[in-house]
Scaffold this active site. Structure first.
Site, mmCIF file in Angstrom:
data_model
loop_
_atom_site.group_PDB
_atom_site.id
_atom_site.type_symbol
_atom_site.label_atom_id
_atom_site.label_comp_id
_atom_site.label_asym_id
_atom_site.label_seq_id
_atom_site.Cartn_x
_atom_site.Cartn_y
_atom_site.Cartn_z
ATOM 1 N N LYS A 4 -7.610 6.788 23.650
ATOM 2 C CA LYS A 4 -8.837 7.146 24.378
ATOM 3 C C LYS A 4 -9.608 8.249 23.658
ATOM 4 O O LYS A 4 -10.825 8.177 23.507
ATOM 5 C CB LYS A 4 -8.503 7.617 25.804
ATOM 6 C CG LYS A 4 -7.787 6.576 26.649
ATOM 7 C CD LYS A 4 -7.530 7.065 28.072
ATOM 8 C CE LYS A 4 -6.577 8.238 28.181
ATOM 9 N NZ LYS A 4 -5.179 7.918 27.816
ATOM 10 N N ARG A 24 5.614 10.765 31.170
ATOM 11 C CA ARG A 24 4.166 10.504 31.209
ATOM 12 C C ARG A 24 3.876 9.013 31.335
ATOM 13 O O ARG A 24 2.943 8.612 32.021
ATOM 14 C CB ARG A 24 3.482 11.058 29.957
ATOM 15 C CG ARG A 24 3.125 12.529 30.085
ATOM 16 C CD ARG A 24 2.890 13.163 28.738
ATOM 17 N NE ARG A 24 1.703 12.678 28.081
ATOM 18 C CZ ARG A 24 1.546 12.654 26.748
ATOM 19 N NH1 ARG A 24 2.518 13.072 25.958
ATOM 20 N NH2 ARG A 24 0.437 12.236 26.232
HETATM 21 P P1 ADP Z 1 -2.602 11.873 27.431
HETATM 22 O O1 ADP Z 1 -2.433 11.978 25.983
HETATM 23 O O2 ADP Z 1 -1.349 11.684 28.220
HETATM 24 O O3 ADP Z 1 -3.705 10.953 27.839
HETATM 25 P P2 ADP Z 1 -4.141 14.162 28.258
HETATM 26 O O4 ADP Z 1 -4.441 15.014 27.115
HETATM 27 O O5 ADP Z 1 -5.226 13.320 28.836
HETATM 28 O O6 ADP Z 1 -2.894 13.319 27.897
HETATM 29 O O7 ADP Z 1 -3.547 15.043 29.468
HETATM 30 C C1 ADP Z 1 -2.436 15.899 29.313
HETATM 31 C C2 ADP Z 1 -1.915 16.315 30.674
HETATM 32 O O8 ADP Z 1 -2.958 16.962 31.422
HETATM 33 C C3 ADP Z 1 -1.483 15.158 31.570
HETATM 34 O O9 ADP Z 1 -0.154 14.767 31.319
HETATM 35 C C4 ADP Z 1 -1.662 15.766 32.960
HETATM 36 O O10 ADP Z 1 -0.605 16.645 33.295
HETATM 37 C C5 ADP Z 1 -2.902 16.596 32.810
HETATM 38 N N1 ADP Z 1 -4.128 15.837 33.142
HETATM 39 C C6 ADP Z 1 -5.134 15.467 32.289
HETATM 40 N N2 ADP Z 1 -6.099 14.794 32.944
HETATM 41 C C7 ADP Z 1 -5.700 14.733 34.243
HETATM 42 C C8 ADP Z 1 -6.264 14.149 35.417
HETATM 43 N N3 ADP Z 1 -7.445 13.489 35.404
HETATM 44 N N4 ADP Z 1 -5.569 14.271 36.583
HETATM 45 C C9 ADP Z 1 -4.395 14.932 36.636
HETATM 46 N N5 ADP Z 1 -3.814 15.494 35.561
HETATM 47 C C10 ADP Z 1 -4.447 15.401 34.378
#
Ligand code: ADP
Ligand code: ZN
Length: 216
Positions: A13, A173
């Site tokens: 993404k 995750r």
């Molecule tokens: P990923 O690589 O898993 O897509 P992100 O960088 O988007 O990870 O997010 C890292 C962490 O931040 C998630 O595992 C979660 O704990 C938190 N997080 C990010 N976006 C959200 C959201 N929209 N709602 C709840 N938690 C979120």
């Protein structure tokens, strides 16, 4: 363009969002980047988010909606935005729907990035991220290593493995994704907004989106 990017952790993404920003000046809005920035800066938001993030769970919906309500009203969003990592739960998707009505914003599509699980696991364990909260450039030790080992090409800061990218946190995750976020695909299908794309290559995703939106 105004898009939601859906997909498992490691589906690409962030990479796709960065490529799309170059097309028309739309901004990438990554809730993960915003939250990691807050954790590093030691703000109140960061303190509340940290434990949830490190364990591979989700940050509470109310905190996320507070962030997004403000963010979507900033002037740089007027040209368009790519939501990367948000919404992450059905309640967030419902709240976003109401928020967009209130702000008078219409989305172009919700794009689901489809990647096989083996590819996801491999990408996540080899992923490295610049630890500078203002940069957060993404590397991969196998496919896209920094020019100087361990140092960011863009800003020279250390390139590290994220706390939530240990094998245990990754597996948590992916479970969280399957349970809480995968249902959004059905949600956006019902809304008539869903676009499915094979996301083994990020460039192919960008081409498919350009074609769908009729960009050059
Ligand atoms: P990923 O690589 O898993 O897509 P992100 O960088 O988007 O990870 O997010 C890292 C962490 O931040 C998630 O595992 C979660 O704990 C938190 N997080 C990010 N976006 C959200 C959201 N929209 N709602 C709840 N938690 C979120
Ligand atoms: Zn950097």
């Amino acid at each position: 363009m105004k898009l939601i990017l859906l997909g498992a952790p490691g589906a690409g993404k962030g990479t796709v969002a960065k490529l799309l920003t170059k097309l028309d000046g739309s901004v990438q809005i990554s809730t993960g980047d915003i939250l990691r920035g807050a954790v590093q800066a030691g703000t109140e938001l960061g303190k509340q988010a940290k434990a949830h993030m490190d364990s591979g769970g989700l940050v509470p919906d109310a905190l996320i909606m507070g962030i997004m309500e403000k963010r979507l009203q900033e002037p740089d969003c007027a040209k368009g935005f790519l939501l990367d990592g948000f919404p992450r739960t059905i309640p967030q998707a419902e709240a976003l729907k109401a928020l967009l009505v209130k702000l008078g914003i219409k989305l172009d599509a919700a794009v689901s990035l489809e990647v096989p699980r083996e590819v996801i696991l491999d990408r996540l364990t080899t992923r490295r991220t610049c630890e500078n909260p203002k940069c957060q450039a993404i590397y991969n030790v196998k496919s896209m290593p920094p020019k100087v080992a361990g140092k960011c090409d863009k800003c020279g800061s250390n390139v590290v493995q994220r706390a939530d990218e240990t094998e245990e946190a990754i597996s948590k995750r992916l479970d969280t994704y399957n349970e809480k976020t995968a249902p959004l695909i059905g949600f956006y299908q019902k809304e008539g907004m869903l676009m499915n794309v094979n996301a083994t290559s990020s460039d192919a995703v960008v081409s498919a989106i350009k074609q769908k939106l009729g960009i050059n």
